[in-house]
Design a protein around this motif. Sequence first.
Motif, PDB file in Angstrom:
ATOM      1  N   PHE A  45      -3.004   5.262  -2.404  1.00  0.00           N
ATOM      2  CA  PHE A  45      -3.963   6.083  -1.668  1.00  0.00           C
ATOM      3  C   PHE A  45      -3.437   7.514  -1.648  1.00  0.00           C
ATOM      4  CE2 PHE A  45      -4.138   1.768  -0.121  1.00  0.00           C
ATOM      5  CZ  PHE A  45      -5.496   1.487  -0.082  1.00  0.00           C
ATOM      6  N   LYS A  46      -4.166   8.420  -2.284  1.00  0.00           N
ATOM      7  CA  LYS A  46      -3.721   9.808  -2.359  1.00  0.00           C
ATOM      8  C   LYS A  46      -4.334  10.606  -1.215  1.00  0.00           C
ATOM      9  CE  LYS A  46      -2.836   9.749  -7.313  1.00  0.00           C
ATOM     10  NZ  LYS A  46      -3.073  10.379  -8.624  1.00  0.00           N
ATOM     11  N   ASN A  77       0.847  -1.186   0.000  1.00  0.00           N
ATOM     12  CA  ASN A  77       0.000   0.000   0.000  1.00  0.00           C
ATOM     13  C   ASN A  77       0.885   1.240   0.000  1.00  0.00           C
ATOM     14  OD1 ASN A  77      -2.437  -1.469   0.131  1.00  0.00           O
ATOM     15  ND2 ASN A  77      -2.231  -1.686   2.348  1.00  0.00           N
ATOM     16  N   ILE A  78       0.740   2.080  -1.039  1.00  0.00           N
ATOM     17  CA  ILE A  78       1.576   3.279  -1.172  1.00  0.00           C
ATOM     18  C   ILE A  78       0.725   4.516  -0.901  1.00  0.00           C
ATOM     19  CG2 ILE A  78       3.135   4.569  -2.661  1.00  0.00           C
ATOM     20  CD1 ILE A  78       3.570   2.110  -4.307  1.00  0.00           C
ATOM     21  N   ILE A  79       1.173   5.320   0.059  1.00  0.00           N
ATOM     22  CA  ILE A  79       0.502   6.584   0.361  1.00  0.00           C
ATOM     23  C   ILE A  79       1.173   7.676  -0.472  1.00  0.00           C
ATOM     24  CG2 ILE A  79      -0.239   8.138   2.188  1.00  0.00           C
ATOM     25  CD1 ILE A  79      -1.193   5.150   2.370  1.00  0.00           C
ATOM     26  N   CYS A  80       0.392   8.378  -1.268  1.00  0.00           N
ATOM     27  CA  CYS A  80       0.935   9.350  -2.216  1.00  0.00           C
ATOM     28  C   CYS A  80       0.353  10.736  -1.941  1.00  0.00           C
ATOM     29  CB  CYS A  80       0.582   8.963  -3.652  1.00  0.00           C
ATOM     30  SG  CYS A  80       1.009   7.275  -4.108  1.00  0.00           S
ATOM     31  N   PRO A  81       1.144  11.787  -2.117  1.00  0.00           N
ATOM     32  CA  PRO A  81       0.602  13.141  -1.986  1.00  0.00           C
ATOM     33  C   PRO A  81      -0.293  13.484  -3.171  1.00  0.00           C
ATOM     34  CG  PRO A  81       2.885  13.209  -2.704  1.00  0.00           C
ATOM     35  CD  PRO A  81       2.578  11.779  -2.402  1.00  0.00           C
ATOM     36  N   ILE A  93      -6.559   0.686   6.468  1.00  0.00           N
ATOM     37  CA  ILE A  93      -5.480   0.752   5.476  1.00  0.00           C
ATOM     38  C   ILE A  93      -4.134   0.739   6.189  1.00  0.00           C
ATOM     39  CG2 ILE A  93      -4.437   2.115   3.624  1.00  0.00           C
ATOM     40  CD1 ILE A  93      -7.226   3.364   3.184  1.00  0.00           C
ATOM     41  N   ARG A  94      -3.336  -0.280   5.912  1.00  0.00           N
ATOM     42  CA  ARG A  94      -1.999  -0.379   6.489  1.00  0.00           C
ATOM     43  C   ARG A  94      -1.007   0.180   5.481  1.00  0.00           C
ATOM     44  NH1 ARG A  94      -0.583  -5.515   5.210  1.00  0.00           N
ATOM     45  NH2 ARG A  94       0.421  -4.487   3.458  1.00  0.00           N
ATOM     46  N   ALA A  95      -0.355   1.252   5.834  1.00  0.00           N
ATOM     47  CA  ALA A  95       0.582   1.895   4.915  1.00  0.00           C
ATOM     48  C   ALA A  95       1.924   1.170   4.919  1.00  0.00           C
ATOM     49  CB  ALA A  95       0.779   3.351   5.305  1.00  0.00           C
ATOM     50  N   ASP A  96       2.417   0.840   3.725  1.00  0.00           N
ATOM     51  CA  ASP A  96       3.725   0.195   3.592  1.00  0.00           C
ATOM     52  C   ASP A  96       4.795   1.165   3.104  1.00  0.00           C
ATOM     53  OD1 ASP A  96       3.007  -2.614   4.201  1.00  0.00           O
ATOM     54  OD2 ASP A  96       1.741  -2.403   2.426  1.00  0.00           O
ATOM     55  N   LEU A  97       4.402   2.132   2.279  1.00  0.00           N
ATOM     56  CA  LEU A  97       5.335   3.100   1.710  1.00  0.00           C
ATOM     57  C   LEU A  97       4.661   4.464   1.662  1.00  0.00           C
ATOM     58  CD1 LEU A  97       6.308   0.741  -1.188  1.00  0.00           C
ATOM     59  CD2 LEU A  97       8.031   1.618   0.380  1.00  0.00           C
TER      60      LEU A  97
END
Length: 460
Positions: free
Chosen positions: A118-119, A85-89, A136-140
């Motif tokens: 996920f933005k 899961n990638i958190i993105c700006p 949601i578990r953030a990985d990056l």
Amino acid sequence: MIKKNFRYIEMADILRMEILSGFLKPGQFLPPEKELCQIYNISRNSLRQALDLLTSEGILIKMVGRGTMVPKDLDITKYETNVLNIICPQHSSYVIKALPILIDMFKEHYPNVEFRQFKTDLGNEQVLKDLSGFGIRADLVIMSDSDMERLPLEEYVELDDVLPEQNIQNEQLISVFSRQKRLYAVPLTYSPVFLACNPKLFADYGLDVPKKDWNWEQFTAAGKAMTLDSNGDGLKDIYGFGLSTSLYRWPVLARKYGCLLRQEPSGRLNTYGLPEFLKFALKLIYQDGISPIIAMNDWDLLAQLFDEGRLGMFLTTTLTTSMRNEHFPVTVIPLPKSPKAAKGNLTIANGMMIPQTSGNLKLAKLFAQFSLRMDFQLRMAREAKFLSVYHQINEEVWTDLELRALGLNQDNLEPSYFMNEMLPNSTERRISQEMVKFWAGFETPDELTARLNQIFAESR
């Protein structure tokens, strides 16, 4: 005993990840035990414990006389460890243009890995907790250098073991993502703020695109020549220059005018040369009219106007402007300079962090490591026209004129500064708030400068 247990569990984690990610495929045999011991620097006993553990999980099977194999009928769908899961700006050019390339190349090697993006707004310090509340578990997490000032670093993994393939010569790029000599984010790309131009507009109005230092009179004359009402409806629809009120833009122009805006260690705000530059900026906007007033507070709008061919020049970065414009070749040109110009440029950067709560730490680190591969960095530079963290790649992809205009030519390197080196996060926000009336034309440069000096003198 504790160390042996740790080693075999770690070895099992590595092999499990390689199998579930698709790097080791169903029906494929593992290398001989002796070779595995050499590759992973592990004892034969610890390796066998790891293989026994994975065999008991059904991820490996032992074939008598043949070795250890990944089962041909292995069903990876029941495992969650192959999802990142990638958190993105929001509105990140890196996410739009470079991340898909990185994911595609990674999946060529690890085809079973799935990615979810996920933005969100990284200005929220509680972003990880908020996301976990939705399951949601953030990985990056992909972030900017300015986010390092806001994000709680104790919630992220130290990444000193994620190493580049080649030496990263830009030490500041490593430093901006480090705290107390510990790396918290892997650098992905960076960009100085530079002056971009539309060479088609220059040619249309009989102007030569500057290829070496030019002065402010020439800059203003070029801006005036490209500012006009092209369709005769009584409204200007093309402007020579787009000036942004963002502190991540106009101070770059101010430095070349001779202004030093920074906060000293004492807490005092250094405003040397600020009134003189701001008078020049007001003249560009309100007297010469070569910069659209309506777009000053919106750099996304300035980028859009530039892409549409409505701006001759504006200050930008490779992380904001598409260097592959379909209508004209975006051209990097030198900034105008005065004899008292200050050396140095403002730089921004993107990095990648891994939260402590990642459920797939080893795979997340592998992905971060992959972002530093030379083959990805080269493809990113060529296809997305971003600057690589490796200077040798930039020399291959970017022209000498571009590198010189960016201040990255090895024969004429300009010092690079990140915003936190000039203005701490809280100071940056305060100055931006205090300048609103000035940019709207309700305060003189001298009045603003005096007020800023008083504010920061009282806060010491």
